[in-house]
Design an enzyme around this catalytic site. Structure first.
Site, PDB file in Angstrom:
ATOM      1  CE1 TYR A 141     -12.577 -37.108  27.698  1.00 43.95           C
ATOM      2  CE2 TYR A 141     -12.412 -39.094  26.370  1.00 43.95           C
ATOM      3  CZ  TYR A 141     -11.933 -37.847  26.733  1.00 43.95           C
ATOM      4  OH  TYR A 141     -10.805 -37.349  26.128  1.00 43.95           O
ATOM      5  CG  ASP A 236     -19.725 -40.522  22.159  1.00 44.60           C
ATOM      6  OD1 ASP A 236     -19.257 -41.291  21.284  1.00 44.60           O
ATOM      7  OD2 ASP A 236     -19.013 -39.858  22.935  1.00 44.60           O
ATOM      8  CE  LYS A 264     -12.689 -45.310  22.457  1.00 41.13           C
ATOM      9  NZ  LYS A 264     -11.467 -45.288  23.218  1.00 41.13           N
TER      10      LYS A 264
HETATM   11  C1  LIG Z   1     -17.565 -42.462  24.288  1.00 40.71           C
HETATM   12  C2  LIG Z   1     -16.352 -41.724  23.807  1.00 40.71           C
HETATM   13  N1  LIG Z   1     -16.494 -40.622  23.081  1.00 40.71           N
HETATM   14  C3  LIG Z   1     -15.430 -39.939  22.614  1.00 40.71           C
HETATM   15  C4  LIG Z   1     -14.151 -40.343  22.894  1.00 40.71           C
HETATM   16  C5  LIG Z   1     -12.978 -39.586  22.355  1.00 40.71           C
HETATM   17  O1  LIG Z   1     -12.367 -40.339  21.354  1.00 40.71           O
HETATM   18  P1  LIG Z   1     -10.840 -40.050  20.924  1.00 40.71           P
HETATM   19  O2  LIG Z   1     -10.001 -40.479  22.082  1.00 40.71           O
HETATM   20  O3  LIG Z   1     -10.657 -40.897  19.694  1.00 40.71           O
HETATM   21  O4  LIG Z   1     -10.721 -38.615  20.642  1.00 40.71           O
HETATM   22  C6  LIG Z   1     -13.952 -41.485  23.667  1.00 40.71           C
HETATM   23  C7  LIG Z   1     -12.593 -41.952  23.987  1.00 40.71           C
HETATM   24  O5  LIG Z   1     -12.372 -42.859  24.730  1.00 40.71           O
HETATM   25  C8  LIG Z   1     -15.079 -42.208  24.126  1.00 40.71           C
HETATM   26  O6  LIG Z   1     -14.948 -43.310  24.869  1.00 40.71           O
END
Ligand SMILES: Cc1ncc(COP(=O)(O)O)c(C=O)c1O
Length: 431
Positions: A141, A236, A264
């Site tokens: 994700y 990511d 985060k």
């Molecule tokens: C690996 C990863 N990338 C992107 C995101 C998206 O981040 P946000 O919820 O701050 O938009 C998340 C959210 O949990 C994530 O775990």
């Protein structure tokens, strides 16, 4: 007001009563507690019930709730700087911290969320390579950007939908799906489309199909393919950054990404994100280059202050990571031995302070297909038992549980006691 009354009224005003779907507890068929406060690892709901928290705002709060230094920094800055939409020294401080302390980040752009970071990194990869296609892996994700909403892991899996309505085919026709930890499949994909692939985005330690670490040789293959075909490799690290190690998942592999995304932990609990990489690539961003990306609130002073306070504290106390490793191992070992005692088939995947207990009878869980073989009903019984026993866990089999520096052995032992009751009940049910 009671939790249930607040939540029911919230459903009148917000779709599903929430501002992000997993919070609604739909997958576990329960009403969520409505949280009003948190300190350390203890959160309190509106009825003053206390829970030991293993969600930590879905990862950011590695220092625990309302850490004094982070709150102090927020208070100090907020009395003189809410927002300017102009350059600030705080932005420089955080950017410099990230570029000097992290590998492979020479220049960085701040944004407001993980979604913004990943969608912007992909746009930059497309602008830089002048190509259209991207590769994402099934089960990973990267936020709710249209181009990522296929095979997108936990949130959509728990909701039982393959992707999302409202995403036109045109938005995903350039998204190719890779199979996590499958070297042959990704090699075939590159053979077919390599010269059209702008970038490959991957969670190097996946958290959104439950925790699965990418295998070293798989990562090396990815790097070689990207080199061979001139595609960018994007890590990511929204979840894994500053979590699995101070320098993130990058430090666990012998592979360099071209771009990296963060959010985060780097925001210390406030809305934040960032993407960075080599100067040669980053200089393609507007105003230097032709890739346009902007944000009224990007680099907000309060957010920068919370991020700096958090990251400085982590940097100055690297023993925090040893502590998290130790309590993580205590939790993992305890769960495994209790599960054996009660004949409960489980697989535990843990990388530092993020872990998932998979309820399945496989020897190992290393692919998205393995994840899909979990006993979700058993997970739901586990979740309900733990919640009633005072433990706030992620409400989905396909998520990661998080540890913080504030978790003590006593919290872990209390968890194990409650887990043993659950395992014993399951054992009785199967007799
Ligand atoms: C690996 C990863 N990338 C992107 C995101 C998206 O981040 P946000 O919820 O701050 O938009 C998340 C959210 O949990 C994530 O775990």
């Amino acid at each position: 007001m009671k939790n249930v009354d607040i939540f029911k009224e919230s459903e009148e005003y917000m779709p599903g009563g929430v501002n992000s779907p997993v919070r609604a507890f739909k997958g576990v068929n329960l009403n969520p507690p409505v949280i009003k406060s948190g300190k350390g690892v203890i959160i309190k709901d509106e009825e003053d019930n206390e829970y030991i928290d293993f969600v930590l705002a879905w990862g950011p709060l590695i220092l625990g709730h309302c850490d004094d230094d982070v709150v102090g920094a927020i208070k100090e800055v907020s009395s003189m700087a809410l927002a300017f939409g102009a350059p600030t020294k705080l932005e420089l401080d955080l950017a410099k911290f990230m570029c000097t302390n992290l590998d492979n980040v020479e220049m960085i752009r701040m944004v407001n969320s993980g979604t913004e970071a990943t969608m912007s990194a992909v746009k930059l990869a497309r602008g830089y390579t002048k190509r259209k296609r991207i590769v994402k892996f099934a089960g990973c994700y990267h936020g709710h950007f249209d181009g990522f909403l296929i095979e997108a892991g936990s949130g959509v899996m728990t909701g039982g939908i393959p992707g999302s309505l409202g995403v036109p085919n045109e938005s995903i026709e350039n998204t190719l799906i890779g199979i996590y930890n499958d070297k042959e499949q990704i090699t075939e994909l590159f053979k077919k489309y390599g010269s059209e692939i702008a970038g490959v985005i991957i969670e190097p330690v996946a958290g959104n199909m439950g925790v699965i670490k990418a295998e070293n040789d798989f990562m090396e293959t990815l790097r070689e393919l990207c080199n061979q075909y001139g595609s960018l490799l994007i890590f990511d690290e929204v979840m894994s950054g500053f979590r699995v190690a101070f320098k993130g998942a990058q430090s666990l592999f012998n592979v360099k990404p071209d771009l990296v995304t963060y959010a985060k932990i780097m925001g210390g609990g406030l809305p934040c994100g960032a993407y960075g990489g080599r100067k040669e690539i980053m200089k393609n961003l507007s105003p230097l280059g032709g890739v346009y990306q902007a944000g009224t609130m990007s680099g907000n002073p309060i957010v920068m202050a919370a991020g700096i306070a958090t990251l400085n504290k982590l940097k100055n106390n690297q023993n925090y990571y040893d502590h998290i490793e130790n309590i993580g191992a205590r939790l993992e070992d305890g769960i495994i031995s209790i599960s054996k005692k009660y004949n409960l088939p489980v697989v535990m995947n843990r990388v530092g302070g993020m872990m998932t207990l998979f309820f399945n009878d496989l020897k190992e869980v290393r692919t998205y297909d393995d994840v899909k073989k979990c006993d979700v009903n058993r997970f739901n019984r586990y979740f309900e038992h733990m919640l009633k026993s005072g433990f706030n866990l992620p409400p989905s089999q396909f998520e990661a549980l998080f540890l913080s520096v504030q978790h003590k052995e006593s919290h872990i032992d209390a968890f194990l006691k409650a887990f043993e009751e659950f395992a014993s009940n399951e054992n009785k049910m199967s007799l």
